[in-house]
Enzyme design. Structure first.
Site, PDB file in Angstrom:
ATOM      1  N   ARG A  97       3.950  14.264  -7.372  1.00 52.33           N
ATOM      2  CA  ARG A  97       3.898  13.565  -8.735  1.00 52.33           C
ATOM      3  C   ARG A  97       2.491  13.340  -9.462  1.00 52.33           C
ATOM      4  O   ARG A  97       1.556  13.521  -8.458  1.00 52.33           O
ATOM      5  CB  ARG A  97       4.789  12.049  -8.743  1.00 52.33           C
ATOM      6  CG  ARG A  97       4.096  11.410  -7.614  1.00 52.33           C
ATOM      7  CD  ARG A  97       5.018   9.861  -7.593  1.00 52.33           C
ATOM      8  NE  ARG A  97       4.340   8.915  -6.908  1.00 52.33           N
ATOM      9  CZ  ARG A  97       4.939   7.605  -6.538  1.00 52.33           C
ATOM     10  NH1 ARG A  97       5.728   7.285  -7.497  1.00 52.33           N
ATOM     11  NH2 ARG A  97       4.162   7.044  -5.912  1.00 52.33           N
TER      12      ARG A  97
ATOM     13  N   ASP B 178       9.135   4.956   7.737  1.00 49.48           N
ATOM     14  CA  ASP B 178       8.854   6.236   8.353  1.00 49.48           C
ATOM     15  C   ASP B 178       7.948   7.205   7.860  1.00 49.48           C
ATOM     16  O   ASP B 178       7.544   8.249   8.087  1.00 49.48           O
ATOM     17  CB  ASP B 178      10.259   6.853   8.672  1.00 49.48           C
ATOM     18  CG  ASP B 178      10.779   7.077   7.527  1.00 49.48           C
ATOM     19  OD1 ASP B 178      10.387   6.979   6.579  1.00 49.48           O
ATOM     20  OD2 ASP B 178      12.080   7.575   7.598  1.00 49.48           O
TER      21      ASP B 178
ATOM     22  N   ARG C 213       4.007   5.662   1.838  1.00 51.20           N
ATOM     23  CA  ARG C 213       4.114   7.294   2.290  1.00 51.20           C
ATOM     24  C   ARG C 213       3.772   8.352   1.023  1.00 51.20           C
ATOM     25  O   ARG C 213       4.426   9.316   0.930  1.00 51.20           O
ATOM     26  CB  ARG C 213       5.761   7.377   2.020  1.00 51.20           C
ATOM     27  CG  ARG C 213       6.449   6.669   1.077  1.00 51.20           C
ATOM     28  CD  ARG C 213       8.070   6.690   0.981  1.00 51.20           C
ATOM     29  NE  ARG C 213       8.647   5.849  -0.074  1.00 51.20           N
ATOM     30  CZ  ARG C 213       9.967   5.850  -0.204  1.00 51.20           C
ATOM     31  NH1 ARG C 213      10.662   6.798   0.272  1.00 51.20           N
ATOM     32  NH2 ARG C 213      10.351   5.068  -1.049  1.00 51.20           N
TER      33      ARG C 213
ATOM     34  N   LYS D 144       4.656  12.423  -2.411  1.00 49.64           N
ATOM     35  CA  LYS D 144       5.372  11.090  -2.036  1.00 49.64           C
ATOM     36  C   LYS D 144       6.332  11.762  -0.894  1.00 49.64           C
ATOM     37  O   LYS D 144       7.313  12.582  -1.057  1.00 49.64           O
ATOM     38  CB  LYS D 144       6.192  10.545  -3.085  1.00 49.64           C
ATOM     39  CG  LYS D 144       6.899   9.359  -3.012  1.00 49.64           C
ATOM     40  CD  LYS D 144       7.346   8.569  -4.003  1.00 49.64           C
ATOM     41  CE  LYS D 144       8.243   7.447  -3.734  1.00 49.64           C
ATOM     42  NZ  LYS D 144       8.953   6.782  -5.081  1.00 49.64           N
TER      43      LYS D 144
ATOM     44  N   ASP E  79       4.062  -4.517  -7.400  1.00 46.73           N
ATOM     45  CA  ASP E  79       3.541  -3.408  -6.957  1.00 46.73           C
ATOM     46  C   ASP E  79       4.079  -2.199  -7.569  1.00 46.73           C
ATOM     47  O   ASP E  79       3.769  -1.042  -7.173  1.00 46.73           O
ATOM     48  CB  ASP E  79       3.703  -3.286  -5.372  1.00 46.73           C
ATOM     49  CG  ASP E  79       5.268  -3.560  -4.872  1.00 46.73           C
ATOM     50  OD1 ASP E  79       5.704  -4.670  -5.405  1.00 46.73           O
ATOM     51  OD2 ASP E  79       5.591  -2.487  -4.346  1.00 46.73           O
ATOM     52  N   ASN E  80       5.134  -2.197  -8.522  1.00 46.71           N
ATOM     53  CA  ASN E  80       5.789  -1.263  -9.174  1.00 46.71           C
ATOM     54  C   ASN E  80       5.311  -1.173 -10.485  1.00 46.71           C
ATOM     55  O   ASN E  80       6.019  -0.412 -11.304  1.00 46.71           O
ATOM     56  CB  ASN E  80       7.306  -1.214  -9.140  1.00 46.71           C
ATOM     57  CG  ASN E  80       7.570  -0.936  -7.386  1.00 46.71           C
ATOM     58  OD1 ASN E  80       6.848  -0.177  -6.696  1.00 46.71           O
ATOM     59  ND2 ASN E  80       8.884  -1.311  -7.053  1.00 46.71           N
TER      60      ASN E  80
ATOM     61  N   GLY F  99       0.987  -1.299   0.083  1.00 48.20           N
ATOM     62  CA  GLY F  99      -0.055   0.014  -0.030  1.00 48.20           C
ATOM     63  C   GLY F  99       0.525   1.282  -0.094  1.00 48.20           C
ATOM     64  O   GLY F  99       2.047   1.251   0.302  1.00 48.20           O
TER      65      GLY F  99
HETATM   66  P1  AMP Z   1       9.130   0.404  -2.992  1.00 44.15           P
HETATM   67  O1  AMP Z   1      10.243  -0.472  -2.617  1.00 44.15           O
HETATM   68  O2  AMP Z   1       9.596   2.158  -2.839  1.00 44.15           O
HETATM   69  O3  AMP Z   1       8.154   0.190  -4.000  1.00 44.15           O
HETATM   70  O4  AMP Z   1       8.176   0.409  -1.629  1.00 44.15           O
HETATM   71  C1  AMP Z   1       7.469  -0.748  -1.294  1.00 44.15           C
HETATM   72  C2  AMP Z   1       6.462  -0.500  -0.440  1.00 44.15           C
HETATM   73  O5  AMP Z   1       6.989   0.103   0.747  1.00 44.15           O
HETATM   74  C3  AMP Z   1       5.592   0.377  -0.426  1.00 44.15           C
HETATM   75  O6  AMP Z   1       4.338  -0.135  -0.192  1.00 44.15           O
HETATM   76  C4  AMP Z   1       5.768   1.840  -0.083  1.00 44.15           C
HETATM   77  O7  AMP Z   1       4.946   2.641   0.321  1.00 44.15           O
HETATM   78  C5  AMP Z   1       6.591   1.185   1.110  1.00 44.15           C
HETATM   79  N1  AMP Z   1       7.755   2.197   1.535  1.00 44.15           N
HETATM   80  C6  AMP Z   1       8.665   2.462   1.098  1.00 44.15           C
HETATM   81  N2  AMP Z   1       9.495   3.344   1.787  1.00 44.15           N
HETATM   82  C7  AMP Z   1       8.747   3.578   2.686  1.00 44.15           C
HETATM   83  C8  AMP Z   1       8.952   4.507   4.037  1.00 44.15           C
HETATM   84  N3  AMP Z   1      10.036   5.226   3.992  1.00 44.15           N
HETATM   85  N4  AMP Z   1       8.057   4.559   4.614  1.00 44.15           N
HETATM   86  C9  AMP Z   1       6.646   4.027   4.584  1.00 44.15           C
HETATM   87  N5  AMP Z   1       6.546   3.269   3.614  1.00 44.15           N
HETATM   88  C10 AMP Z   1       7.400   2.881   2.639  1.00 44.15           C
HETATM   89 MG    MG Z   2       6.903   0.818  -4.980  1.00 46.39          MG
END
Ligand code: AMP
Ligand code: MG
Length: 473
Positions: free
Chosen positions: A163, A112, A81, A100, A239-240, A78
Site C-alpha cells: 500500500r 502473528d 505487521r 502489510k 491509531d486508524n 505500532g
Molecule cells: P488494527 O485493529 O488492524 O488497526 O490493529 C491495531 C494494532 O494491532 C496495530 O498496531 C496493528 O499493527 C496491530 N495488529 C493487528 N493485527 C495484527 C497481526 N495479525 N499481527 C501483528 N500486529 C497486528
Molecule cells: Mg490500524
C-alpha cells in the site's frame, strides 16, 4: 518519514512467505507511481512485494505509535505487521510504500504479523474504490498470496498488500510521543508534518494550533464524504486516523446497503461506538485526542479548542454540500438542508437501499420523461410520492433548476458492497482470483455503466444482511 530517525522506527526485516503468487494488481496506481508494468508482473516484483527479497540499500522499518481504541487509552501499538519498504519519488509527489502482512515486528503484541487473504482483498479493493469515488485514501498497488496457514477464527492463508500514501502518520503517532513525555520527538514529528504536508501553517502565529485546525478541516471533509457515500469505517480508533485526512486501515468497513442511520458494520462493536451516524462525532472525539497530544506544542488549551472549533462549522457545511449534490442541488440552495433531511427520513423509514436509490434518483433527474424504477424501491408509495412532490415543489420555486449532471457525478452506480467482497473472497480462497480483477476494473470507474456486471449494482441478495464482519483480519 524515514528522515525522522530511530525514535520513530524499529529496523526490521520482513519474514519470508513460501510459494508466493499474484492475487491482483492496480495498474492505474502503478502508472501513477511511474512503475514499470513489466517489472510489476515479474518474479522479482513478486518476491520483493511479498517481503522475500529486500532490494539492496533498502532498510525496512516498522513505526511506533499509540492510540485510543474504543474510547480507551490502549498505550503503545505500532506497525505490528506493516513494514515501510521505502519512499518513491513519483510525478505526484513522494509516496511511502508499505508491505502489510510482512511478518512480526517489535510492535506485534499478541499478533502473528500476518494478514489473511480475506482482509487483504477487502483492503485492496476498498482503497482503490474509495480513490475512484474521489475520497481521500491510502492506495493499494497489489496483493500477493501464499499457502502459508494463518490462524484466525478459522485457518486461512497469508497475503501481503503493498500500500502507498504520501504518509501513513496517524493521530496515534502524536499521542505516542506526547503521552510518553518525548516532547522533542513530538515537535520533530509535528515540524515534519507541517513542512511536508501543511506548509501554510508555518506562517501562522501558532503553527501547531494551525496544524490542528488544518487536520480538523481535512477530517471534516473526509467525514462528509464517508457519510454521503454511506461508508462505515468500523474501527475509528485514533491509531486508524490519518494526519492527512485519508481513509486508513480498512478492517470491518461497509458500504451500507439498506439505509439505517444506526447501522453498525463491525460485529465486534457491540456498543455501536462506530455506528454510521456516530462517525462524525467520533472523528471530533479523535481530533480532541490529537489536540490534547499537541498541547505541549500549542501551549494554551484555549488555542487548541479554538482550532478544533472549525470542525463544527466545516463538517455540517461539507455534509450539506455533498448531500445536496446527490440531489442535484448546490449546498447553498435555500431548501438544501430540508430536502436532504426529508430524503434521509424517507430512506430510513424502509431501510431503502442506499446506493440504488441515489443512482436511480440521478437517472430520473437526467431523464424525467423516461420510465423509472425509483418508486419501486418503496413499499409505501404514498410516502414516496409525497417526498417527490416536496422535492419538485421546493426546486421549482427556485430559479436554479436541479443539476442532473451534478447528481450523476455524486451518485456512483457501483460501490464495494459486502456481498461482492464476500463472493470475491470465497472464489479467491478456492484459487480463482478472476473476480478480484473484474471488481477492481468496475470499481475504478464506479460512475460508468458496466453492462456485463449489472447485477453488482442491483439489490443485494438476502444473505448479505447476515454477513458478519469482525475486527479479525
Ligand atoms: P488494527 O485493529 O488492524 O488497526 O490493529 C491495531 C494494532 O494491532 C496495530 O498496531 C496493528 O499493527 C496491530 N495488529 C493487528 N493485527 C495484527 C497481526 N495479525 N499481527 C501483528 N500486529 C497486528
Ligand atoms: Mg490500524
Amino acid at each position: 518519514m524515514s528522515e525522522l530517525g530511530s525514535a520513530f522506527f524499529a529496523s526490521v526485516a520482513p519474514t519470508p512467505l513460501p510459494q508466493p503468487h499474484w492475487v491482483a494488481h492496480s495498474l492505474p496506481l502503478a502508472r501513477e507511481l511511474g512503475l514499470d508494468e513489466e517489472w510489476l508482473r515479474s518474479e522479482d516484483a513478486l518476491q520483493t512485494l511479498t517481503g522475500n527479497r529486500v532490494p539492496d540499500g533498502t532498510h525496512t522499518r516498522a513505526s511506533v505509535y499509540s492510540g485510543h481504541q474504543f474510547g480507551n487509552w490502549a498505550g503503545q501499538l505500532g506497525d505490528g505487521r506493516a513494514l515501510m519498504l521505502g519512499e518513491l519519488d513519483t510525478p505526484h509527489g513522494t509516496r511511502e510504500i508499505q508491505l502489510k502482512g510482512a511478518g512480526l515486528t517489535p510492535f506485534s503484541r499478541m499478533g502473528d504479523g500476518r494478514a489473511v487473504l480475506r482482509s487483504s482483498i477487502r483492503e485492496f479493493l476498498c482503497s482503490e474504490a474509495m480513490h475512484a469515488l474521489g475520497i481521500p485514501t491510502t492506495r493499494a498497488l497489489c496483493i500477493t498470496g501464499s499457502p502459508q496457514p494463518v490462524r484466525r477464527e478459522n485457518v486461512e492463508t497469508a497475503a501481503v498488500v503493498t500500500r502507498t500514501a504520501p504518509s501513513f502518520i496517524r493521530f496515534g503517532h502524536f499521542e505516542h510521543f506526547s503521552y510518553g513525555g518525548q516532547h522533542d520527538e513530538l515537535s520533530r514529528l509535528a515540524d515534519h508534518v507541517i513542512d511536508r504536508f501543511y506548509p501554510d501553517c508555518r506562517a501562522a502565529a501558532n503553527p501547531y494550533a494551525a496544524l490542528l485546525q488544518a487536520v480538523s478541516e481535512r477530517t471534516a471533509h473526509l467525514m462528509a464524504q464517508w457519510q454521503a457515500v454511506g461508508f462505515c469505517h468500523g474501527v475509528m480508533n485514533t491509531d486508524n486516523m490519518s494526519i492527512l485526512g485519508l481513509t486508513l486501515d480498512y478492517g470491518p468497513f461497509q458500504f451500507m446497503d439498506g439505509f439505517n442511520p444506526d447501522h453498525i458494520c463491525n460485529h465486534t462493536d457491540t456498543g455501536g461506538r462506530y455506528a454510521y451516524n456516530r462517525q462524525p462525532q467520533v472523528a471530533y472525539w479523535n481530533l480532541f485526542c490529537l489536540g490534547q497530544a499537541l498541547l505541549p506544542l500549542i501551549g494554551e488549551p484555549d488555542d487548541a479548542m479554538a482550532a478544533l472549533e472549525s470542525y463544527k462549522t466545516v463538517f455540517p457545511a461539507a455534509l450539506t454540500q455533498r448531500m445536496a449534490a446527490k440531489l442535484g442541488l448546490s449546498g447553498d440552495h435555500p431548501h438544501a438542508k430540508t430536502l436532504v433531511d426529508s430524503t434521509l427520513n424517507l430512506l430510513a423509514a424502509e431501510r431503502t437501499d442506499y446506493p440504488l436509490f441515489w443512482h436511480q434518483f440521478s437517472g430520473w433527474l437526467a431523464h424525467p420523461e423516461q420510465p423509472t424504477l425509483l418508486q419501486d424501491l418503496f413499499v409505501d408509495r404514498d410516502r414516496f410520492t409525497t417526498w417527490l412532490a416536496q422535492y419538485q415543489e421546493h426546486t421549482n420555486q427556485y430559479h436554479q433548476a436541479p443539476d442532473a449532471n451534478l447528481a450523476s457525478k455524486s451518485n456512483p452506480k457501483y460501490v464495494l458492497r459486502n456481498h461482492l467482497a464476500q463472493t470475491t473472497i470465497a472464489q479467491a480462497e478456492q484459487g480463482d482470483v478472476a473476480m478480484v480483477g473484474e471488481l477492481l476494473t468496475v470499481l475504478h470507474t464506479p460512475f460508468n455503466e458496466h453492462p456485463a456486471f449489472e447485477s453488482w449494482a442491483a439489490l443485494p441478495p438476502d444473505w448479505a444482511a447476515h454477513i458478519e464482519i469482525s475486527c479479525s483480519s
